[in-house]
Design a protein around this motif. Structure first.
Motif, short mmCIF file in Angstrom:
data_model
loop_
_atom_site.label_atom_id
_atom_site.label_comp_id
_atom_site.label_asym_id
_atom_site.label_seq_id
_atom_site.Cartn_x
_atom_site.Cartn_y
_atom_site.Cartn_z
N TRP A 141 0.82 -1.21 0.00
CA TRP A 141 0.00 0.00 0.00
C TRP A 141 0.85 1.26 0.00
O TRP A 141 0.33 2.36 -0.11
N ASP A 175 3.37 4.08 -1.45
CA ASP A 175 3.59 4.65 -2.76
C ASP A 175 5.06 4.90 -3.03
O ASP A 175 5.42 5.60 -3.98
N GLN A 193 -2.81 -0.18 -18.21
CA GLN A 193 -2.28 0.26 -16.91
C GLN A 193 -2.63 -0.73 -15.81
O GLN A 193 -1.82 -1.00 -14.92
N SER A 194 -3.82 -1.28 -15.86
CA SER A 194 -4.24 -2.26 -14.84
C SER A 194 -3.36 -3.50 -14.87
O SER A 194 -3.11 -4.14 -13.85
N TRP A 201 2.37 -3.43 -7.38
CA TRP A 201 2.42 -2.14 -6.69
C TRP A 201 1.01 -1.64 -6.50
O TRP A 201 0.06 -2.13 -7.13
N SER A 202 0.88 -0.59 -5.68
CA SER A 202 -0.45 0.00 -5.50
C SER A 202 -0.86 0.76 -6.75
O SER A 202 -0.02 1.23 -7.54
N THR A 203 -2.17 0.90 -6.94
CA THR A 203 -2.70 1.62 -8.10
C THR A 203 -2.20 3.07 -8.11
O THR A 203 -1.84 3.62 -9.16
N ALA A 204 -2.15 3.69 -6.92
CA ALA A 204 -1.71 5.08 -6.82
C ALA A 204 -0.25 5.22 -7.24
O ALA A 204 0.13 6.17 -7.95
N LYS A 205 0.58 4.27 -6.80
CA LYS A 205 1.99 4.35 -7.15
C LYS A 205 2.19 4.22 -8.64
O LYS A 205 2.96 4.98 -9.27
N SER A 248 0.06 4.87 -11.04
CA SER A 248 -0.48 6.05 -11.72
C SER A 248 0.51 7.22 -11.68
O SER A 248 0.76 7.89 -12.69
N GLN A 249 1.08 7.47 -10.49
CA GLN A 249 2.03 8.56 -10.34
C GLN A 249 3.29 8.31 -11.16
O GLN A 249 3.85 9.21 -11.81
N SER A 278 2.60 8.76 -14.94
CA SER A 278 2.44 10.18 -15.29
C SER A 278 3.81 10.85 -15.41
O SER A 278 4.06 11.66 -16.33
#
Length: 360
Positions: free
Chosen positions: A250, A252, A312-313, A321-325, A327-328, A331
């Protein structure tokens, strides 16, 4: 309510007369009589491991003045000598024993009787105590390591009247299985205070040697519950650990990433990042430890392994890894030109530069 057979006899000690000739006048004698009033009768039964019971029957008298004290002194001397016959005699119990023996089917005997008299001095007055002690053999039923108090069967004992107390004490090292009827617990003994009515056969009790097979007491129940509780906690910990192992971290930060899977290590891919000046041929970086790759390099290697483009999924699934990590990270890589992001419906398609849909 049962007829109070034995205890009616014991109540006869309420008034203990002490008589003595003090003179004669005109051919006639005068007799002066002193009466003592009891403050209660206490019956204490101490059970023995062999089935015998040691009885203590005591009567207490309040001695308010010198006359009471002198009267008790005379009563005490006669009592110890066995000269009184006011129901406080060993004969009362010897008369009851054959009836009890027939009821329970065990031979019984009243023996080792002994009488004592003591005076307890208090602040404002004194208390005189007359005590009859004896052993009642086979009073309890012995069944292996269990003692069963069953000798109150019948109506020989009776009910407790006001001021009368009955106490039953088990042997040392015995646990309590059951005691009836309702009672008080005083110093490890079980006590009934009159007035108290007993049903036929009461009181009854059962005791077992501590730690024996029959002894399932509070302590053993507690140990079982603690054992079961410990097993539940251990099982819960195993389930939780398994669940956590199957979930992505969890955090990031890159410090929380998990080691690359065996599939990644076996596949082998080129290391380096676009624009870094580092290139590799087919399988040139297959021997590189995934742990040595940066997060960006791992993403680029995954893309190359999947033909240059991935959802991406899918990257989240592969890296764990976490979805937030993810995504960041994507980007940032998109801003640097290391990957391209294309929104398709509700999904992001991630591709290496030149591998996007628009490049085809």
């Amino acid at each position: 309510m049962r007829q109070a057979a034995l205890l009616v006899a014991l109540v006869c000690v309420v008034a203990v007369p002490v008589a003595g000739a003090v003179g004669a006048t005109g051919g006639q004698s005068a007799v002066q009589q002193d009466d003592l009033v009891t403050n209660g009768t206490e019956i204490s039964i101490h059970l023995q491991p062999n089935g015998d019971a040691r009885w203590n029957v005591s009567a207490r008298y309040e001695l308010d003045d010198e006359n009471d004290t002198a009267a008790f002194g005379r009563v005490a001397e006669r009592f110890k000598a066995g000269e009184t016959d006011n129901g406080f005699s060993i004969g009362v119990f010897r008369a009851a024993a054959p009836q009890v023996s027939e009821q329970v089917g065990r031979e019984m005997e009243i023996r080792d009787d002994h009488r004592t008299a003591t005076q307890i001095d208090n602040a404002n007055n004194s208390t005189g105590v007359l005590t009859l002690q004896f052993t009642w053999t086979n009073f309890t039923q012995v069944d292996n390591e269990t003692l069963v108090v069953d000798s109150f069967a019948g109506s020989w004992f009776g009910d407790l009247r006001g001021g009368q107390t009955l106490t039953i004490r088990p042997p040392e090292g015995y646990d309590t299985q059951s005691v009836q009827p309702a009672h008080s617990t005083v110093g490890g003994a079980y006590q009934w205070v009159g007035p108290q009515a007993f049903e036929d056969g009461e009181p009854v009790a059962e005791f077992a040697v501590a730690g024996s097979g029959n002894s399932f007491t509070f302590d053993s129940v507690t140990m079982v519950l603690l054992g079961v509780g410990g097993a539940v906690v251990l099982l819960g910990g195993i389930v939780a650990w398994t669940y956590v192992r199957r979930q992505p971290p969890w955090s990031d930060t890159g410090d929380d990433e998990l080691p690359a899977s065996g599939e990644e290590a076996a596949a082998g891919a080129t290391a380096g990042a676009a624009g870094s000046g580092t290139t590799s041929g087919d399988g040139g970086d297959a021997a590189i430890d995934p742990e040595l790759l940066s997060d960006e390099e791992r993403v680029e290697r995954l893309l190359r392994e999947h033909g240059g483009r991935m959802k991406q999924s899918k990257i989240v699934e592969e890296t764990r890894w976490s979805t937030a990590k993810v995504s960041q990270l994507l980007s940032a890589m998109d801003d640097e030109g290391r990957i391209e992001k294309l929104r398709i419906g509700r999904e992001n398609l991630i591709s290496l530069p030149g591998e996007g849909v628009n490049d085809e």
